[in-house]
Design an enzyme around this catalytic site. Sequence first.
Site, mmCIF file in Angstrom:
data_model
loop_
_atom_site.group_PDB
_atom_site.id
_atom_site.type_symbol
_atom_site.label_atom_id
_atom_site.label_comp_id
_atom_site.label_asym_id
_atom_site.label_seq_id
_atom_site.Cartn_x
_atom_site.Cartn_y
_atom_site.Cartn_z
ATOM 1 N N CYS A 1 -5.138 -3.775 30.210
ATOM 2 C CA CYS A 1 -4.581 -5.094 29.942
ATOM 3 C C CYS A 1 -5.645 -6.187 30.038
ATOM 4 C CB CYS A 1 -3.449 -5.402 30.923
ATOM 5 S SG CYS A 1 -2.004 -4.345 30.712
ATOM 6 N N HIS B 1 -1.570 -10.718 31.132
ATOM 7 C CA HIS B 1 -0.793 -11.074 32.321
ATOM 8 C C HIS B 1 -1.669 -11.750 33.366
ATOM 9 C CE1 HIS B 1 -2.513 -7.760 34.699
ATOM 10 N NE2 HIS B 1 -2.353 -6.988 33.622
#
Length: 197
Positions: free
Chosen positions: A173, A157
Amino acid sequence: MSGYGFGKYSRRGFLAGSAALAGTGALAQTANTTEMEGDISQSIRRNVSSFRQLDWRPYFSNLRNGAVLVDTQSRALHFWSEDESLYKLYPTSVPLTEDLTRRGRTEIVRKVEGPSWRPTPAMKERNPDWPDYIGPGPDNPMGTHALHLSWTYYRIHGTHDTRKIGRQSSNGCIGLYNEHIQELFGYTEVGTQVLLI
């Protein structure tokens, strides 16, 4: 070189400029303020030397639906299109610690523009004062776009906090600059294969 995420700049120019900057302390702006944070040149300098183009063949048997390779050591994300006409290389943020890092094969199962964010149960346990939900926008830690992986809670992301890129700064992440995740979002599809090493 046209396939690089760097635009028209050459690798030699990039390395020379980075070496020149390495001798002068780098400062980063603190989010939502005009305060400056301390010198981050050490972490960036170590990343530059291993930020290089790779061939896809040692990592994937084919490029069906395209392929994403995330190298957590060099803090770089590589993308190859299915027809091999496009190669992109992006700097990333990676997990803070080894126990938060997941490696192996997965794939993109969902693409979200303007993602919302909820801390995982483990994040909430470590940080009970964190909010339970943040909607899309400049305060969202997932930036402008998110690529959900088949592993629960794991995503590639964007981030509004540009100080995180090139550093160990995430809770699991892989983060990219917002302009890079927007570009990668356009190149990938549900089913694009992903390998984290």
